[in-house]
Design a protein around this motif. Structure first.
Motif: not given
Lengths: 328, 352
Positions: A139, A141-144, A146-147, A150, A153-154, A262-263, A266-267
């Protein structure tokens, strides 16, 4: 060992030259340069522009510019940033601590959990714990990542258990030492967790399959047959043999300490290298981009070197082939 | 090929993922017919409209054969809060008349699979301009789903050819090609992606950006693959059929492309399936930062860019829907790739 390290370092030299030269070419290919933005400004006279051009060496041919930069870079003089008007080294110094803090925290988390969980799963193949760990790793491994950031953060906004940006609280300077440490850990927790989950999911699968392979081998059967306690069989025989690919992986991990986060940086607004590089690329801050790539390349060399040395230390086969081969 | 399908059918996760991917690609191809609204149609009066539930029962518990949605009233124009207006019911019709579009690119029609004649239907809510997120998700799938395949095709072609040449000829050619591959692999990937993007102007047409992203991702991706292929070619070139081909006078290019690379095919297939997620993520990351596909065009990455504002995520969580789509796609590719590896690589199958 010293000669071995030296040999490795010498092998890396063409790599660094290649990386920096290609980055130089890429950045030069970008349309225009930083001064083009200044040319739009009517308040800056032609003479000042000429002056700046000469000061930054932009009027010279490409190769000359590159070699000037390279020679300075060897002494960690990475030139001036066009947009911040400070030496690049200063900028990177300011940010690199935050990035390393974040990546190291997450790497420690990921490895610290992956190794025991992977071994646990390998010792109980196809039992519920193994299935659970496999499901978890698939599971996540497949969740990006950055998602995942998010989503967290929610949660952070809704519950307030995580801070939602920055590396320190506004009142950081008034805290005592322990307060400062806690404050930093509290701020790093969200991005570190996001990064750790992603690499943990991949690592745990690898640890599991490497351990299963080692446990099925003949030397483990032999160790069991001669009556060694199971604990010794697992940790001294199976685990040490399963370890090799992970040392190489550890090298990659070190190489990725700077750019891997890095990504996410930024997020979640983490004041690290990620933001700096994004800004630098967008504003065509030539020397800042070069500096980032250069430091990245150096991290790679250090990472590979540490992996090689560790591998030679831990595996007598590698030691014989690589280290003693050099000395002969 | 038959054997592969047989193995996939035996693995129920992989079989399900194959179906899921089939559905996703189908939805993307027929996006303009299935989605109730075009991707760029703005409803300026309903920004951040919440998802409209589809009802069969009304509040009194009466059953309606034709499903319906309730109307919504904007009660707080500052924070965009809505309230269900139970007095307004809009029935959902199939094959409803809507905006004109070209099915499969050439069949002109104005029918949509479903929709409402009055009121609005937002299955997954609306974004800040009142555009339907469900519709944009389907249109965005066209970009996000195809970029994985196109990217993998391009970089695998380059990787296989470079690896094939390098392994077949050996010597100086091998040395030079592999040093180049090593250099490309040693770049911090994300920084390289940013730097390459900066070479081109920010404002490009969306077709240009699409191919630019493919080129950037392929530029980064070919190196690792070419090294693996090289290693495989080193052992394949010693085999008898290569010698046979040489003896009847086949050219080197023919031997590489016709005899050697096809022998690495099963590895290529596994690696391709497992690499597609990387390309989808690369596109999303670039678009998320505003460097990829530009508005008004939709991609899963640039739809998620709206979620970079923390207050937006907390008040309108449905804007995270594209993230779920990315997750499902990547999970399916991973499960499928894993099953393929088990099927085609018996050495690994033993251990798992």
């Amino acid at each position: 060992m010293f000669l071995y390290i030296l040999k490795r370092l010498i092998q890396m030299v063409p790599l660094v030259i290649g990386i920096t030269f290609i980055s130089f070419l890429i950045i030069q290919m970008a349309p225009g340069n930083y001064l083009d933005q200044l040319k739009m400004n009517p308040q800056i006279s032609k003479e000042t522009l000429k002056e700046l051009e000469r000061a930054y060496g932009l009027d010279q041919p490409l190769l000359v510019q590159y070699f000037k930069w390279l020679i300075n870079a060897l002494t960690f003089d990475l030139g001036y940033s066009f947009s911040y008007h400070v030496p690049v080294v200063e900028l990177i110094k300011e940010r690199i601590g935050n990035t390393l803090f974040l990546s190291i925290t997450s790497a420690v988390l990921a490895w610290g959990l992956a190794v025991p969980l992977g071994i646990w799963a390998a010792l109980n193949p196809n039992r519920w714990i193994d299935r659970f760990i496999q499901l978890f790793s698939f599971t996540f491994m497949s969740i990006p990542n950055f998602f995942l950031a998010f989503l967290l953060l929610f949660v952070a906004v809704k519950t307030g258990i995580f801070p939602t940006g920055g590396a320190t609280s506004p009142n950081y300077d008034q805290l005592d030492f322990w307060g400062k440490l806690l404050d930093r850990l509290w701020h790093v927790s969200l991005p570190a967790f996001v990064l750790a989950i992603g690499s943990l999911a991949g690592l745990v699968r690898l640890v599991r399959s490497a351990m299963i392979e080692a446990l099925q081998s003949e030397y483990v059967m032999f160790a069991r047959a001669k009556g060694l306690p199971e604990r010794l069989v697992i940790y001294r025989h199976a685990f040490r043999n399963a370890l090799n690919p992970f040392i190489t992986l550890l090298g990659f991990e070190i190489a990725n300490l700077l750019s891997g986060a890095a990504l996410i940086e930024i997020i979640v607004n983490w004041p690290g290298m990620g933001m700096l590089m994004l800004d630098a690329v967008l504003s065509q801050d030539l020397y800042l981009v070069m500096g980032g790539l250069y430091i990245g390349a150096i991290m790679l060399i250090i990472g590979n070197l540490i992996a090689d040395v560790l591998l030679a230390k831990l595996d007598p086969r590698v030691r014989q082939r690589e280290v003693e081969g050099v000395l002969k | 090929m038959k054997e592969i399908l047989h193995y996939i059918k035996k693995n129920k996760f992989a079989y399900t993922s194959l179906y899921v991917l089939g559905i996703l690609y189908f939805l993307a191809v027929f996006a303009d017919f299935i989605s109730p609204y075009p991707f760029d149609l703005q409803h300026r009066d309903t920004p951040y409209h919440p998802p409209t539930q589809i009802h069969f029962f009304d509040r009194e518990g009466n059953f309606h054969l034709r499903p319906f949605v309730y109307g919504y009233r904007l009660v707080d124009p500052v924070f965009k809060r809505y309230e269900i207006d139970y007095s307004r019911k809009y029935p959902v019709y199939f094959f409803v008349e809507g905006e004109r579009h070209y099915l499969l690119g050439f069949i002109p029609t104005s029918r949509h699979l479903f929709g409402v004649k009055e009121g609005r239907i937002f299955l997954l809510g609306a974004d800040h301009l009142g555009r339907d997120i469900f519709s944009r998700l389907l249109y965005g799938g066209r970009i996000s789903l195809s970029i994985g395949i196109v990217g993998v095709l391009v970089s695998f072609t380059i990787g296989a050819i470079v690896g094939g040449i390098s392994g077949y000829f050996g010597g100086k050619v091998d040395n030079i090609l592999m040093r180049i591959a090593e250099i490309v692999m040693s770049f911090p990937g994300f920084y390289l992606m940013l730097a390459l993007r900066a070479v081109f102007p920010i404002t490009l047409s969306s077709v240009q950006v699409y191919f630019l992203i493919v080129i950037i991702l392929s530029f980064i991706g070919w190196a690792g693959l070419s090294r693996v292929i090289r290693g495989m070619v080193l052992s394949i070139r010693e085999q008898d059929f290569v010698l046979a081909a040489k003896s009847y006078g086949a050219s080197s290019l023919r031997i590489i492309t016709r005899h050697i690379i096809p022998n690495t095919f099963s590895y290529l297939l596994i690696a391709a399936t497992l690499s597609i997620p990387g390309y989808i993520l690369g596109e999303s990351a670039l678009s998320l930062l505003g460097l990829g596909i530009q508005e008004p065009y939709a991609s899963w990455g640039n739809m998620l860019a709206a979620a970079r504002s923390i207050s937006a995520i907390s008040q309108y969580p449905w804007i995270l829907a594209p993230g779920v789509a990315i997750f499902i796609t990547i999970l399916s590719f991973n499960l499928l790739g894993d099953a393929l590896r088990d099927a085609l690589d018996p050495k690994l199958r033993k251990n798992l």
